[in-house]
Scaffold this motif. Structure first.
Motif, PDB file in Angstrom:
ATOM      1  N   LEU A 153       0.837  -1.206   0.000  1.00  0.00           N
ATOM      2  CA  LEU A 153       0.000   0.000   0.000  1.00  0.00           C
ATOM      3  C   LEU A 153       0.868   1.251   0.000  1.00  0.00           C
ATOM      4  O   LEU A 153       2.024   1.231   0.418  1.00  0.00           O
ATOM      5  N   LYS A 154       0.253   2.355  -0.431  1.00  0.00           N
ATOM      6  CA  LYS A 154       0.952   3.633  -0.360  1.00  0.00           C
ATOM      7  C   LYS A 154       1.199   3.990   1.107  1.00  0.00           C
ATOM      8  O   LYS A 154       0.353   3.712   1.964  1.00  0.00           O
ATOM      9  N   PRO A 155       2.345   4.596   1.403  1.00  0.00           N
ATOM     10  CA  PRO A 155       2.615   4.973   2.800  1.00  0.00           C
ATOM     11  C   PRO A 155       1.502   5.823   3.407  1.00  0.00           C
ATOM     12  O   PRO A 155       1.172   5.653   4.588  1.00  0.00           O
ATOM     13  N   SER A 156       0.918   6.719   2.603  1.00  0.00           N
ATOM     14  CA  SER A 156      -0.148   7.565   3.152  1.00  0.00           C
ATOM     15  C   SER A 156      -1.352   6.721   3.556  1.00  0.00           C
ATOM     16  O   SER A 156      -2.011   7.001   4.567  1.00  0.00           O
ATOM     17  N   ASP A 157      -1.652   5.644   2.782  1.00  0.00           N
ATOM     18  CA  ASP A 157      -2.750   4.758   3.149  1.00  0.00           C
ATOM     19  C   ASP A 157      -2.419   3.974   4.415  1.00  0.00           C
ATOM     20  O   ASP A 157      -3.282   3.746   5.274  1.00  0.00           O
ATOM     21  N   ARG A 158      -1.191   3.559   4.532  1.00  0.00           N
ATOM     22  CA  ARG A 158      -0.788   2.806   5.717  1.00  0.00           C
ATOM     23  C   ARG A 158      -0.933   3.673   6.970  1.00  0.00           C
ATOM     24  O   ARG A 158      -1.372   3.195   8.028  1.00  0.00           O
ATOM     25  N   MET A 159      -0.572   4.931   6.836  1.00  0.00           N
ATOM     26  CA  MET A 159      -0.688   5.814   7.999  1.00  0.00           C
ATOM     27  C   MET A 159      -2.146   6.159   8.305  1.00  0.00           C
ATOM     28  O   MET A 159      -2.513   6.343   9.462  1.00  0.00           O
ATOM     29  N   GLU A 160      -3.002   6.237   7.263  1.00  0.00           N
ATOM     30  CA  GLU A 160      -4.435   6.437   7.498  1.00  0.00           C
ATOM     31  C   GLU A 160      -4.996   5.250   8.277  1.00  0.00           C
ATOM     32  O   GLU A 160      -5.805   5.419   9.187  1.00  0.00           O
ATOM     33  N   ALA A 161      -4.548   4.041   7.930  1.00  0.00           N
ATOM     34  CA  ALA A 161      -4.980   2.847   8.664  1.00  0.00           C
ATOM     35  C   ALA A 161      -4.502   2.904  10.110  1.00  0.00           C
ATOM     36  O   ALA A 161      -5.255   2.585  11.042  1.00  0.00           O
ATOM     37  N   ALA A 162      -3.247   3.308  10.302  1.00  0.00           N
ATOM     38  CA  ALA A 162      -2.724   3.422  11.671  1.00  0.00           C
ATOM     39  C   ALA A 162      -3.488   4.486  12.451  1.00  0.00           C
ATOM     40  O   ALA A 162      -3.772   4.313  13.645  1.00  0.00           O
ATOM     41  N   GLY A 163      -3.833   5.578  11.774  1.00  0.00           N
ATOM     42  CA  GLY A 163      -4.628   6.616  12.440  1.00  0.00           C
ATOM     43  C   GLY A 163      -6.004   6.104  12.827  1.00  0.00           C
ATOM     44  O   GLY A 163      -6.511   6.413  13.905  1.00  0.00           O
ATOM     45  N   GLY A 164      -6.623   5.304  11.931  1.00  0.00           N
ATOM     46  CA  GLY A 164      -7.910   4.703  12.272  1.00  0.00           C
ATOM     47  C   GLY A 164      -7.791   3.771  13.457  1.00  0.00           C
ATOM     48  O   GLY A 164      -8.677   3.729  14.322  1.00  0.00           O
ATOM     49  N   LEU A 165      -6.705   3.044  13.523  1.00  0.00           N
ATOM     50  CA  LEU A 165      -6.462   2.148  14.659  1.00  0.00           C
ATOM     51  C   LEU A 165      -6.339   2.941  15.956  1.00  0.00           C
ATOM     52  O   LEU A 165      -6.848   2.536  17.006  1.00  0.00           O
ATOM     53  N   ALA A 166      -5.666   4.073  15.876  1.00  0.00           N
ATOM     54  CA  ALA A 166      -5.483   4.906  17.071  1.00  0.00           C
ATOM     55  C   ALA A 166      -6.806   5.423  17.605  1.00  0.00           C
ATOM     56  O   ALA A 166      -6.947   5.686  18.799  1.00  0.00           O
ATOM     57  N   ARG A 167      -7.810   5.557  16.715  1.00  0.00           N
ATOM     58  CA  ARG A 167      -9.104   6.081  17.141  1.00  0.00           C
ATOM     59  C   ARG A 167     -10.011   5.012  17.746  1.00  0.00           C
ATOM     60  O   ARG A 167     -11.084   5.338  18.260  1.00  0.00           O
ATOM     61  N   LEU A 168      -9.609   3.755  17.670  1.00  0.00           N
ATOM     62  CA  LEU A 168     -10.384   2.679  18.288  1.00  0.00           C
ATOM     63  C   LEU A 168     -10.016   2.574  19.762  1.00  0.00           C
ATOM     64  O   LEU A 168      -8.847   2.452  20.107  1.00  0.00           O
ATOM     65  N   ASP A 169     -11.010   2.631  20.619  1.00  0.00           N
ATOM     66  CA  ASP A 169     -10.748   2.532  22.055  1.00  0.00           C
ATOM     67  C   ASP A 169      -9.983   1.254  22.368  1.00  0.00           C
ATOM     68  O   ASP A 169     -10.348   0.147  21.938  1.00  0.00           O
ATOM     69  N   GLY A 170      -8.894   1.410  23.115  1.00  0.00           N
ATOM     70  CA  GLY A 170      -8.126   0.260  23.549  1.00  0.00           C
ATOM     71  C   GLY A 170      -7.057  -0.202  22.579  1.00  0.00           C
ATOM     72  O   GLY A 170      -6.384  -1.206  22.841  1.00  0.00           O
ATOM     73  N   HIS A 171      -6.890   0.503  21.446  1.00  0.00           N
ATOM     74  CA  HIS A 171      -5.916   0.052  20.454  1.00  0.00           C
ATOM     75  C   HIS A 171      -4.881   1.126  20.116  1.00  0.00           C
ATOM     76  O   HIS A 171      -4.215   1.043  19.092  1.00  0.00           O
ATOM     77  N   ALA A 172      -4.778   2.135  20.963  1.00  0.00           N
ATOM     78  CA  ALA A 172      -3.810   3.196  20.698  1.00  0.00           C
ATOM     79  C   ALA A 172      -2.377   2.665  20.693  1.00  0.00           C
ATOM     80  O   ALA A 172      -1.537   3.109  19.901  1.00  0.00           O
ATOM     81  N   GLU A 173      -2.089   1.695  21.570  1.00  0.00           N
ATOM     82  CA  GLU A 173      -0.714   1.182  21.663  1.00  0.00           C
ATOM     83  C   GLU A 173      -0.283   0.535  20.343  1.00  0.00           C
ATOM     84  O   GLU A 173       0.855   0.699  19.899  1.00  0.00           O
ATOM     85  N   GLY A 174      -1.201  -0.221  19.722  1.00  0.00           N
ATOM     86  CA  GLY A 174      -0.862  -0.825  18.441  1.00  0.00           C
ATOM     87  C   GLY A 174      -0.585   0.224  17.386  1.00  0.00           C
ATOM     88  O   GLY A 174       0.339   0.074  16.566  1.00  0.00           O
ATOM     89  N   ALA A 175      -1.353   1.296  17.402  1.00  0.00           N
ATOM     90  CA  ALA A 175      -1.131   2.377  16.450  1.00  0.00           C
ATOM     91  C   ALA A 175       0.208   3.061  16.707  1.00  0.00           C
ATOM     92  O   ALA A 175       0.937   3.405  15.767  1.00  0.00           O
ATOM     93  N   VAL A 176       0.554   3.243  17.968  1.00  0.00           N
ATOM     94  CA  VAL A 176       1.831   3.873  18.321  1.00  0.00           C
ATOM     95  C   VAL A 176       2.999   3.045  17.800  1.00  0.00           C
ATOM     96  O   VAL A 176       3.965   3.575  17.227  1.00  0.00           O
ATOM     97  N   GLU A 177       2.903   1.742  17.966  1.00  0.00           N
ATOM     98  CA  GLU A 177       3.977   0.862  17.496  1.00  0.00           C
ATOM     99  C   GLU A 177       4.165   0.993  15.988  1.00  0.00           C
ATOM    100  O   GLU A 177       5.295   1.076  15.487  1.00  0.00           O
ATOM    101  N   LEU A 178       3.051   1.030  15.253  1.00  0.00           N
ATOM    102  CA  LEU A 178       3.127   1.140  13.797  1.00  0.00           C
ATOM    103  C   LEU A 178       3.679   2.497  13.365  1.00  0.00           C
ATOM    104  O   LEU A 178       4.548   2.592  12.493  1.00  0.00           O
ATOM    105  N   LEU A 179       3.146   3.570  13.970  1.00  0.00           N
ATOM    106  CA  LEU A 179       3.590   4.906  13.587  1.00  0.00           C
ATOM    107  C   LEU A 179       5.067   5.113  13.931  1.00  0.00           C
ATOM    108  O   LEU A 179       5.803   5.770  13.185  1.00  0.00           O
ATOM    109  N   THR A 180       5.492   4.578  15.056  1.00  0.00           N
ATOM    110  CA  THR A 180       6.905   4.659  15.424  1.00  0.00           C
ATOM    111  C   THR A 180       7.764   3.920  14.405  1.00  0.00           C
ATOM    112  O   THR A 180       8.846   4.392  14.016  1.00  0.00           O
ATOM    113  N   MET A 181       7.264   2.760  13.962  1.00  0.00           N
ATOM    114  CA  MET A 181       7.982   1.998  12.941  1.00  0.00           C
ATOM    115  C   MET A 181       8.076   2.798  11.635  1.00  0.00           C
ATOM    116  O   MET A 181       9.132   2.863  11.007  1.00  0.00           O
ATOM    117  N   PHE A 182       6.986   3.462  11.248  1.00  0.00           N
ATOM    118  CA  PHE A 182       7.006   4.263  10.020  1.00  0.00           C
ATOM    119  C   PHE A 182       8.011   5.404  10.141  1.00  0.00           C
ATOM    120  O   PHE A 182       8.754   5.707   9.206  1.00  0.00           O
TER     121      PHE A 182
END
Length: 837
Positions: free
Chosen positions: A645-674
């Protein structure tokens, strides 16, 4: 936004999206103010919870009336005033300052300014100016404010002239099922709730209020009237409903002892005077005002609806029929008037003033005053129909009043058997006969409001429905409005059924006719057959098929079939993106059928032909279904990790993950990796760090990453500038200012690039001062070509922050012999232009 084409969403999430400015439209009593207050209550629960999510996705809401904002030139001052007025009676010990509201309430958390009642601002230019102010403020970075503005429908084009940062939504009325659900909740404490519910729904049908009850406020009033006396028939028409409700307010407030409260207020006033003559004069005057209080409330409403913004007690004092005794001071008199108003239940105190509980309650009382006697009604008749009696005048235009208020006025004009009512009837008949399309919409609106229209209106609406010169949508709505008139439901149903199978009409008008037929009592099965045929008709546009499925879903006994259609549409890659998303959002409002609905959400969330924004939205809906949050998080996590996927799409997915209650940590791990992934472009890595900076517990680490990007001398200079700008917009502290200043004034960037970066910064209101200083630095730099120095001084002047310094720089440049003659002349001409202003 036309309902046939509007995308449908649950109401609450719309207030939590990230649109900088959202305009929410609904008719009178449509639930706008209630929705905003529910948002306030939910936010209070969120921010007071010790276990609230760590991410900064939640804004802090404040409620402000549009009239308060329109009257205040400074936004933060107006918000502070509004909050003090709202919370003062609830125990606010000291006012919150304007400075408090000029900054974010928490790091990376903006204010959500809930602006209620734009339509109550009296002049179009004032409403337009207010919207433009809010739009400009909403575009600023870092984001201090987001806005949700509620309004009734306004004249064509008035709302839709703002820029791309503005989103528009329409708050839909209740469905028949919603009315039933709401009434069931209201009657939960009654013995044999089911019996009372059936009696109430039957009463709605018999009184002709079943469609009007789809307006949430009317549903609330009618439920309260039923609860007060289940044996009493429901009132007929809107004015009768409000009249019964006002009477009920006094009856049900017996526990508050309004009469006793008023008696105490009279005693408190007269007892301040010990001389018997003064004591008796104060008591007589006070008693006289109390006796006229209902009429004074009507007069207050009439003054307010006509633009008088003076405090309520001052308005009453100017119009009481009783003269204030000489010994009673003005301050004591106005205080006494406030004591009379306060317990009525019709108004609420806001700071030092009183406001009506709802705009329609204000309109009802204002209309009572405007139609209080024959003389007033005769004067109003000529105000509503200014060309009445002039045969040469073209009076075929509808009255220039807002529809809801006009309905109350017409009820007052037509409600008595006299010459004024006869003249008003003739004026309406003339309008119907000669007003064509405008008259059609006017009569349709008033029929829906259950206004007491002349009997001839039915024939006129039937004629409009048959008029092939009118637009199909007008004809369909004329037929539908006919059902609102007593005794014409079957005639309306026949017309709508005929339109649904009329091949000469556009498909959207045919499906709309079937959808409206479904709302008529006793015609559900007939409508369901038509809607089912439309939903399966591949010759129709997908938009109409989706609407047919949605309309079918409003019929409880056909919900399962409707869900099947909507699931199929949402998952069908052959349909267009907008149609699939429309089906998706329709499903989001369906209760039950969880497994089928989850399949549709999952199909959209995993469809690689759709944009990531839509896929993330589908995953968010999926997460709201019981037992499906983990699956939704898994979909977004997989998208974020998908290197195809395009990097911008991957980050949109990570942002969507961050907005799900209880899943911010998973989003942080992905965004940190990016952010650490050197195979990505610098721009994408910086964007990932910027997303991280929005998550409270990880903001400092993200800021360190951005500083690292901005100070990396081996990186592309534009990436460094983007990192500095992201820092500046996210945090705006001295570190960010220093980095951005160093890059835009140093030699690393070409002068044109430096000017372009400063221009981008200047668009952000909080940073105009910095942009102005940087332009001044460029203008004073003798190593730069003259043209860029002159332009920098000019841009500095245009920002109006350091205008005097810019003028001085232009004067220096105009005399600088090191510059070419053309550049000196340019500086001189611009200097002359500025000095003329």
């Amino acid at each position: 936004m036309p309902p046939e084409t509007a995308r449908r969403f649950p109401a609450e999430p719309v207030l939590d999206d990230e649109a900088p400015l959202r305009i929410l439209v609904a008719g009178a009593g449509g639930g706008k103010s209630t929705l905003l207050r529910l948002r306030l209550a939910d936010a209070a629960a969120h921010w007071m919870s010790p276990r609230r999510p760590a991410q900064a996705g939640h804004a802090v809401p404040v409620l402000v009336r549009a009239t308060t904002l329109a009257a205040g030139p400074v936004l933060s001052d107006a918000i502070a005033t509004a909050v003090a007025e709202e919370l003062g009676p609830l125990g606010l010990r000291e006012p919150l300052t304007a400075d408090f509201f000029s900054r974010r309430p928490l790091p990376r958390v903006p204010w959500l300014v809930l602006v209620d009642g734009l339509d109550e601002v009296p002049q179009q230019n004032a409403r337009t100016a207010l919207l433009e102010r809010l739009a400009l403020e909403a575009e600023q970075q870092p984001c201090v404010y987001r806005f949700v503005v509620t309004t009734r429908p306004l004249p064509d084009g008035e709302l839709f002239r703002l820029g791309p940062c503005t989103a528009y939504s329409e708050l839909r009325p209740f469905t028949r099922s919603d009315v039933r659900t709401y009434a069931r909740a209201c009657f939960a404490d009654l013995p044999d709730t089911k019996l009372h519910l059936n009696e109430f729904m039957t009463g709605l049908r018999l009184s002709g209020l079943d469609d009007l009850a789809r307006t949430p406020l009317i549903a609330s009033l009618l439920c309260r009237l039923y609860l007060a006396d289940p044996t009493r028939p429901l009132p007929e028409g809107r004015t009768a409903t409000y009249r019964s409700f006002v009477e009920l307010l006094y009856e049900q407030n017996a526990h508050k002892d309004i009469r006793g409260t008023h008696d105490a207020a009279i005693r408190a006033l007269k007892d301040q005077y010990q001389i018997p003559r003064d004591n008796r004069a104060a008591e007589r005057a006070a008693q006289g005002v109390r006796d006229q209080l209902p009429e004074l409330v009507d007069q207050l409403a009439h003054e307010r609806i006509n633009g008088n913004t003076a405090p309520a007690t001052e308005i009453l004092a100017a119009h009481v029929p009783v003269r204030r005794p000489d010994r009673v001071t003005k301050a004591r008199w106005t205080s006494f008037l406030g004591d009379l108003l306060r317990p009525t239940g019709l108004v609420a105190q806001r700071g030092d003033d009183f406001v009506f509980l709802h705009q329609t309650l204000l309109e009802y009382h204002a209309a009572r005053h405007a139609t209080r006697d024959r003389q007033a009604r005769a004067e109003l008749l000529h105000e509503v129909f200014p060309h009445l009696g002039d045969p040469a005048a073209d009076d075929a235009k509808p009255p220039a009043f807002e529809a809801s208020y006009l309905g109350f006025l017409l009820d007052g004009l037509l409600g008595r058997d006299d010459d004024v009512a006869t003249a008003a009837t003739r004026a309406l008949e003339h309008l119907g006969a000669h007003g064509r399309a405008a008259a059609c919409w006017f009569l349709t609106d008033q029929a829906h409001l259950r206004t007491n229209l002349p009997r001839t209106t039915a024939g006129r609406l039937a004629a409009f429905a048959a008029d092939t010169a009118l637009d199909g949508s007008q004809r369909v709505h004329a037929a539908w409005a006919l059902s609102r008139l007593d005794g014409h439901l079957d005639e309306s149903a026949g017309l709508l059924a005929a339109f649904a199978v009329d091949a000469t009409l556009h498909g959207s008008h045919r499906t709309k006719a079937a959808g409206l037929l479904a709302r008529l009592d006793g015609h559900g099965d007939e409508a369901a057959a038509l809607l089912t045929a439309f939903a399966t008709d591949t010759a129709l546009r997908a938009e109409s098929r989706v609407y047919a499925a949605w309309a079918l879903a409003q019929l409880d006994q056909h919900l399962a079939d409707a869900v099947t259609f909507l699931v199929s549409f949402a998952a069908d890659p052959a349909l267009g993106r907008d149609d699939r998303v429309r089906a998706l959002t329709d499903l989001s409002g369906v209760e039950g059928h969880t497994d089928d609905v989850a399949k549709a959400f999952l199909a959209v969330a995993t469809d690689t032909t759709l944009g990531m924004w839509d896929r993330a939205k589908a995953a968010a809906y999926l997460a709201q279904l019981d037992g499906h949050a983990r699956r939704a998080a898994g979909v977004l996590t997989a998208c974020a990790a998908d290197t195809t996927l395009k990097p911008s799409d991957r980050m949109e997915a990570a942002g969507g993950l961050a907005r799900l209650d209880g899943h911010a940590e998973g989003a942080v791990e992905l965004l940190t990796m990016f952010a650490a992934d050197t195979t990505l472009s610098g721009w994408d890595r910086i964007a990932a760090a910027g997303h991280l900076a929005c998550l409270d517990e990880h903001a400092e680490g993200a800021i360190d990453l951005l500083i690292g990007f901005a100070t990396d001398t081996g990186a592309d200079v534009w990436d460094r500038l983007q990192a500095a700008l992201t820092l500046l917009l996210r945090i705006g502290d001295e570190r960010a200012v220093e980095l951005f200043t160093g890059l835009t004034t140093g030699p690393a960037l070409d002068v044109l690039d430096r000017m372009d970066a400063i221009k981008h910064l200047a668009k952000q209101k909080p940073h105009k001062e910095l942009a102005s200083r940087l332009y001044g630095t460029l203008a004073a730099d003798s190593t730069l070509p003259g043209i860029y120095r002159v332009l920098s001084a000019l841009y500095m002047a245009d920002l109006r922050v350091h205008r005097t310094q810019a003028i001085r720089l232009l004067a220096v440049l105009a005399k600088d012999t090191e510059l070419s003659g053309n550049h000196r002349r340019m500086a001189f001409d611009e200097l002359a232009r500025l000095l003329k202003k």
